[in-house]
Design a protein around this motif. Sequence first.
Motif, PDB file in Angstrom:
ATOM      1  N   LEU A 667      51.869  20.049  67.479  1.00 14.72           N
ATOM      2  CA  LEU A 667      50.755  20.321  66.576  1.00 14.72           C
ATOM      3  C   LEU A 667      49.501  20.473  67.436  1.00 14.72           C
ATOM      4  O   LEU A 667      49.172  19.582  68.227  1.00 14.72           O
ATOM      5  CB  LEU A 667      50.587  19.175  65.574  1.00 14.72           C
ATOM      6  CG  LEU A 667      49.490  19.328  64.512  1.00 14.72           C
ATOM      7  CD1 LEU A 667      49.825  20.480  63.567  1.00 14.72           C
ATOM      8  CD2 LEU A 667      49.328  18.033  63.731  1.00 14.72           C
ATOM      9  N   GLU A 668      48.802  21.617  67.274  1.00 15.31           N
ATOM     10  CA  GLU A 668      47.625  21.902  68.088  1.00 15.31           C
ATOM     11  C   GLU A 668      46.468  22.313  67.178  1.00 15.31           C
ATOM     12  O   GLU A 668      46.648  23.121  66.257  1.00 15.31           O
ATOM     13  CB  GLU A 668      47.906  23.030  69.084  1.00 15.31           C
ATOM     14  CG  GLU A 668      49.101  22.797  69.975  1.00 15.31           C
ATOM     15  CD  GLU A 668      49.456  24.045  70.774  1.00 15.31           C
ATOM     16  OE1 GLU A 668      48.547  24.806  71.134  1.00 15.31           O
ATOM     17  OE2 GLU A 668      50.658  24.266  70.996  1.00 15.31           O
ATOM     18  N   TRP A 669      45.285  21.773  67.486  1.00 18.90           N
ATOM     19  CA  TRP A 669      44.071  22.103  66.742  1.00 18.90           C
ATOM     20  C   TRP A 669      42.991  22.493  67.728  1.00 18.90           C
ATOM     21  O   TRP A 669      42.811  21.832  68.761  1.00 18.90           O
ATOM     22  CB  TRP A 669      43.629  20.908  65.899  1.00 18.90           C
ATOM     23  CG  TRP A 669      42.309  21.099  65.198  1.00 18.90           C
ATOM     24  CD1 TRP A 669      42.063  21.805  64.067  1.00 18.90           C
ATOM     25  CD2 TRP A 669      41.062  20.527  65.612  1.00 18.90           C
ATOM     26  NE1 TRP A 669      40.734  21.721  63.734  1.00 18.90           N
ATOM     27  CE2 TRP A 669      40.093  20.940  64.665  1.00 18.90           C
ATOM     28  CE3 TRP A 669      40.662  19.712  66.680  1.00 18.90           C
ATOM     29  CZ2 TRP A 669      38.757  20.572  64.761  1.00 18.90           C
ATOM     30  CZ3 TRP A 669      39.337  19.345  66.777  1.00 18.90           C
ATOM     31  CH2 TRP A 669      38.406  19.763  65.826  1.00 18.90           C
ATOM     32  N   ASN A 670      42.270  23.561  67.435  1.00 17.03           N
ATOM     33  CA  ASN A 670      41.246  24.085  68.332  1.00 17.03           C
ATOM     34  C   ASN A 670      40.049  24.533  67.497  1.00 17.03           C
ATOM     35  O   ASN A 670      40.207  25.269  66.515  1.00 17.03           O
ATOM     36  CB  ASN A 670      41.805  25.253  69.151  1.00 17.03           C
ATOM     37  CG  ASN A 670      40.779  25.812  70.113  1.00 17.03           C
ATOM     38  OD1 ASN A 670      39.895  25.097  70.569  1.00 17.03           O
ATOM     39  ND2 ASN A 670      40.906  27.092  70.415  1.00 17.03           N
ATOM     40  N   HIS A 682      45.863  17.660  70.147  1.00 21.05           N
ATOM     41  CA  HIS A 682      47.268  18.079  70.071  1.00 21.05           C
ATOM     42  C   HIS A 682      48.174  16.860  70.088  1.00 21.05           C
ATOM     43  O   HIS A 682      47.825  15.797  70.615  1.00 21.05           O
ATOM     44  CB  HIS A 682      47.640  19.036  71.209  1.00 21.05           C
ATOM     45  CG  HIS A 682      47.536  18.432  72.582  1.00 21.05           C
ATOM     46  ND1 HIS A 682      48.518  17.652  73.134  1.00 21.05           N
ATOM     47  CD2 HIS A 682      46.556  18.503  73.512  1.00 21.05           C
ATOM     48  CE1 HIS A 682      48.164  17.266  74.348  1.00 21.05           C
ATOM     49  NE2 HIS A 682      46.968  17.760  74.609  1.00 21.05           N
ATOM     50  N   TYR A 683      49.329  17.046  69.481  1.00 22.71           N
ATOM     51  CA  TYR A 683      50.378  16.025  69.485  1.00 22.71           C
ATOM     52  C   TYR A 683      51.713  16.712  69.732  1.00 22.71           C
ATOM     53  O   TYR A 683      52.009  17.765  69.152  1.00 22.71           O
ATOM     54  CB  TYR A 683      50.430  15.274  68.152  1.00 22.71           C
ATOM     55  CG  TYR A 683      51.668  14.418  68.009  1.00 22.71           C
ATOM     56  CD1 TYR A 683      51.805  13.228  68.713  1.00 22.71           C
ATOM     57  CD2 TYR A 683      52.730  14.827  67.195  1.00 22.71           C
ATOM     58  CE1 TYR A 683      52.954  12.452  68.601  1.00 22.71           C
ATOM     59  CE2 TYR A 683      53.880  14.052  67.072  1.00 22.71           C
ATOM     60  CZ  TYR A 683      53.983  12.874  67.780  1.00 22.71           C
ATOM     61  OH  TYR A 683      55.117  12.112  67.684  1.00 22.71           O
ATOM     62  N   GLY A 684      52.505  16.129  70.602  1.00 19.12           N
ATOM     63  CA  GLY A 684      53.818  16.677  70.896  1.00 19.12           C
ATOM     64  C   GLY A 684      54.879  15.594  70.849  1.00 19.12           C
ATOM     65  O   GLY A 684      54.639  14.439  71.236  1.00 19.12           O
ATOM     66  N   THR A 730      53.365  12.734  73.182  1.00 22.53           N
ATOM     67  CA  THR A 730      52.152  13.043  73.921  1.00 22.53           C
ATOM     68  C   THR A 730      51.018  13.302  72.941  1.00 22.53           C
ATOM     69  O   THR A 730      51.201  13.961  71.912  1.00 22.53           O
ATOM     70  CB  THR A 730      52.333  14.286  74.812  1.00 22.53           C
ATOM     71  OG1 THR A 730      52.706  15.406  74.006  1.00 22.53           O
ATOM     72  CG2 THR A 730      53.410  14.046  75.860  1.00 22.53           C
ATOM     73  N   VAL A 731      49.867  12.775  73.275  1.00 24.83           N
ATOM     74  CA  VAL A 731      48.662  12.951  72.465  1.00 24.83           C
ATOM     75  C   VAL A 731      47.530  13.374  73.392  1.00 24.83           C
ATOM     76  O   VAL A 731      47.390  12.821  74.495  1.00 24.83           O
ATOM     77  CB  VAL A 731      48.280  11.660  71.717  1.00 24.83           C
ATOM     78  CG1 VAL A 731      46.969  11.841  70.952  1.00 24.83           C
ATOM     79  CG2 VAL A 731      49.387  11.233  70.775  1.00 24.83           C
ATOM     80  N   GLY A 732      46.755  14.325  72.957  1.00 22.48           N
ATOM     81  CA  GLY A 732      45.604  14.745  73.733  1.00 22.48           C
ATOM     82  C   GLY A 732      44.470  15.148  72.814  1.00 22.48           C
ATOM     83  O   GLY A 732      44.692  15.743  71.753  1.00 22.48           O
ATOM     84  N   LEU A 733      43.263  14.826  73.213  1.00 25.02           N
ATOM     85  CA  LEU A 733      42.084  15.252  72.458  1.00 25.02           C
ATOM     86  C   LEU A 733      40.886  15.270  73.396  1.00 25.02           C
ATOM     87  O   LEU A 733      40.844  14.548  74.395  1.00 25.02           O
ATOM     88  CB  LEU A 733      41.837  14.345  71.249  1.00 25.02           C
ATOM     89  CG  LEU A 733      41.743  12.840  71.481  1.00 25.02           C
ATOM     90  CD1 LEU A 733      40.305  12.391  71.705  1.00 25.02           C
ATOM     91  CD2 LEU A 733      42.327  12.099  70.286  1.00 25.02           C
ATOM     92  N   GLY A 734      39.935  16.112  73.054  1.00 23.89           N
ATOM     93  CA  GLY A 734      38.757  16.226  73.892  1.00 23.89           C
ATOM     94  C   GLY A 734      37.748  17.164  73.274  1.00 23.89           C
ATOM     95  O   GLY A 734      38.000  17.832  72.262  1.00 23.89           O
ATOM     96  N   PHE A 735      36.577  17.221  73.912  1.00 21.18           N
ATOM     97  CA  PHE A 735      35.543  18.118  73.429  1.00 21.18           C
ATOM     98  C   PHE A 735      34.643  18.518  74.584  1.00 21.18           C
ATOM     99  O   PHE A 735      34.637  17.890  75.661  1.00 21.18           O
ATOM    100  CB  PHE A 735      34.712  17.473  72.317  1.00 21.18           C
ATOM    101  CG  PHE A 735      33.808  16.358  72.791  1.00 21.18           C
ATOM    102  CD1 PHE A 735      32.506  16.610  73.206  1.00 21.18           C
ATOM    103  CD2 PHE A 735      34.260  15.044  72.817  1.00 21.18           C
ATOM    104  CE1 PHE A 735      31.678  15.591  73.646  1.00 21.18           C
ATOM    105  CE2 PHE A 735      33.444  14.015  73.249  1.00 21.18           C
ATOM    106  CZ  PHE A 735      32.143  14.290  73.667  1.00 21.18           C
TER     107      PHE A 735
END
Length: 861
Positions: A667-670, A682-684, A730-735
């Motif tokens: 799942l990816e959000w941009n 994102h989550y994988g 896996t989890v990732g987030l940022g700005f």
Amino acid sequence: MVKRDMVMRDVVMRDVVKRDVVKRDWISKARCVMSRPITSRPITSRPITSRPITSRLIKSRLIKSRFLTILALLAHGAAYAQGSAFNRTGSDPTLERDARGMSSIVPVPSRTPTGRLYDPPWEIPQALPVAGDWNYRLSAEAGAVHGSSRAPSLHDYGDYGSGLVLNDFRFALDQGAPARYLDVTAGAVGRDDQHFRASFGRNGDFRTSLYFSQIPKLFTDRARTVFQGAGSGNLTLPAGLVPGNNTPAQLAAALEPAPFFELGFTRKTAGLDFDATPGTDWRLYARYAQDRKTGTRPSGGASGYPGAPAVETIEPLDYKTHNVSAGLQWVRDAHQANLGYSGSFFRNGIDTLSWENPLTLGDPAVLQRSRVDLYPDNSFHNLKLDASAALPLRGRLSGGLSWSRMSQDDALIAHTVNSGILGGVNLANWNTTAALSRASAGARIDTRLIHLSGAFSPLRDLSLQARLRRYEEDNKTRYIAFNPLTGQSGYIGLDGANNVNIVPGLFRVPVHSIPFEHRKDSYGVEGDYRLLRRTSVTLGYEREINRHPHREHARTDEERFRAALNNRDIPWATIRLTFEHATRSGDNYNFDPNQMFYSGAALINAPATLAELRKYDVADRTQRILNGRVNFLVARDMDLAVAGRRLENDYGAAYGRLGERITAFNLEWNWQPRPAASAYAHYGFERRHNRMAQISDDPAGWGTGNPNAGGAAYPLANRWEEGSRDDAHTVGLGFRYAFSRATLETGYTYLYSPYRTRYSFASAGALAGGAAAAAGAGDGMPDMVFRQQAVETSLKLAIDKHAALRLYHRYERTRLEDWHYDGLSPVFAGGAGVFLDAGPRSHSGNLFGVFLQYTPGRAGK
């Protein structure tokens, strides 16, 4: 028409603008030019008229040059930027995103054909005059870093050591009408992950590049050993220890004062590239690269049969590989051809590794030392010819021929370095190369490849493809294990330690090398039909026939059906779905296909293996693969993508690998509200299931020679089955946000991966440890768990229009639970083994950096 003009404008600009502009983040800039209207500002200050271009050059030279470049990338791979510890992407850290985005007129962010948002392009600094019509660009980032941890995984493939660092340096010179240029880049100068590159040439005529890079690999910084001479080919025991005759207590006492040391290596690569276009139709290229790897790594050395006592040794690395390639490419409007050669030549500076046995093996007066042969010098040659031609019905025919040769003729070593009498065998007849049937390996494998494909479009909405391929591998390696000094066939294995394989042996002995070789024929057809304006379906079929005379199946056939759907007609989403179904089957399964290469005489007529065992790479198999991806256009500046994958393999076997399943979800959000601000998350998830089964053999039944399940050699009471499940989350987030004079970027990643193994068994006889091991088997095996999280933050503060200060911080925390290493003693009780005490370990640490950036010609904030 506008779109076509934009494409042509992109072609023209690539040939006449500053080469540094083309080089830096060329993917983003290609998107920038393609999405920007013709009336928007040029991406450099130089007008298009600065170099005369005729329509014929635009049509012939530039378009063909682009096609030749594509051929070069296919043949050699794109020259991606080299990264380092504090600049992992290798891009210019001084660049800022262009505040005007993709277009100064249309504020809506641009998207790819699949609906994903393009990243805003980089803003390229203004070129500054030097002398005459020469201009230059310069950017640099230098500073100081400090790290609070020396954990190996935190310092893997990068130099995170404290100190000063020239993190990035770029200098470019460009001349106007002659279109000459010079580009110089460097990063992490003076550190273990440093890299340099210099390119010079003339646009459209020739290019030459020189480069150097190095990458470190650290296995551990806490290894301990009783051996002396680490890094060489000869490991010796210190004074007070006797080769081949020491107790575990003596070894433990010798290890107590031993200092910790690092195990790792550094890989250095240097090379030279040359490309030239002597005419509008021709391009020639030549490449040379030398790859050097020096250092050490852990290695295993079992000194007895069936593998105990075990010794973890230190393998020295002194590798040098020479890679060369050259070719000629020719392009006409309807025809293209490519003739190329590539070669690789590996040389090992250390031929063998020998060590004094720290533990007692059999007769201590005989088995004092062990030795292994390290990787041999070898060579590889490849010659290929590819060609394609345009055909009617908007078609194209392509094909190629390829020939390769792999060879090595390394000097063979004697069976043993020991002397004396072992089991009635005089080792003096085996510790010399005169005991070998030949002095060198004489190994060679030739391969041949021919392929042909055609693509046609008989209807406007229909395209068809067909392809044929044949690959042949001819193994010409032949060796007979025969000792001319004794007239006996066979060998002494594991350097003479309790493993004498002389005919007639206890079991049958391999006396001939097995020339594994095969031929693979494949053909396939595929059709793509456009149902709607931007919706198409694809159907394909492929058949593969493998012939391998020295495998359990002499022939296997595999059929694969593929269906795909691509939909871009929905305004708010794009959909891609594919499904594949494949079946593999073979002729009669021969569980012992290579008995002709073994001696016919043995003291015990033990079966080669379980007759019902199936090796998964040639076994019958049914495979199903489902892939799906949906990109949601949530808003004009926001994406949401959902993707999944399911793979199932069913081998239909009773013993061996039974089946496997892979399930994955992403799942990816941009979000890009404007070029100055963006955010992502994102989550994988991935889960792998594997099942296998086997029957442990019973020595009491060896003499029967019965290979079948349920017989005396393989009783059903010894059957066991293993199931494993490997998960990864896996989890990732940022700005990123750009203020008026500052830019803040931060990102967080988290990885959680548990691995579970479970056993079932018919009785304690199925386990090597018997009843004692049965208590810990079944559900008693602890999970192996890996957890890692990291936060990385960068704050850039503008000092003036030319300079900026960047503050950097990274925190990483890793936790490991692995029963293989937990509680592992460097010396096993009872003399079972000696280890380096170098397993993975948990860690946490911070990295800090302060960098000063300087870029003359950059627009002020």
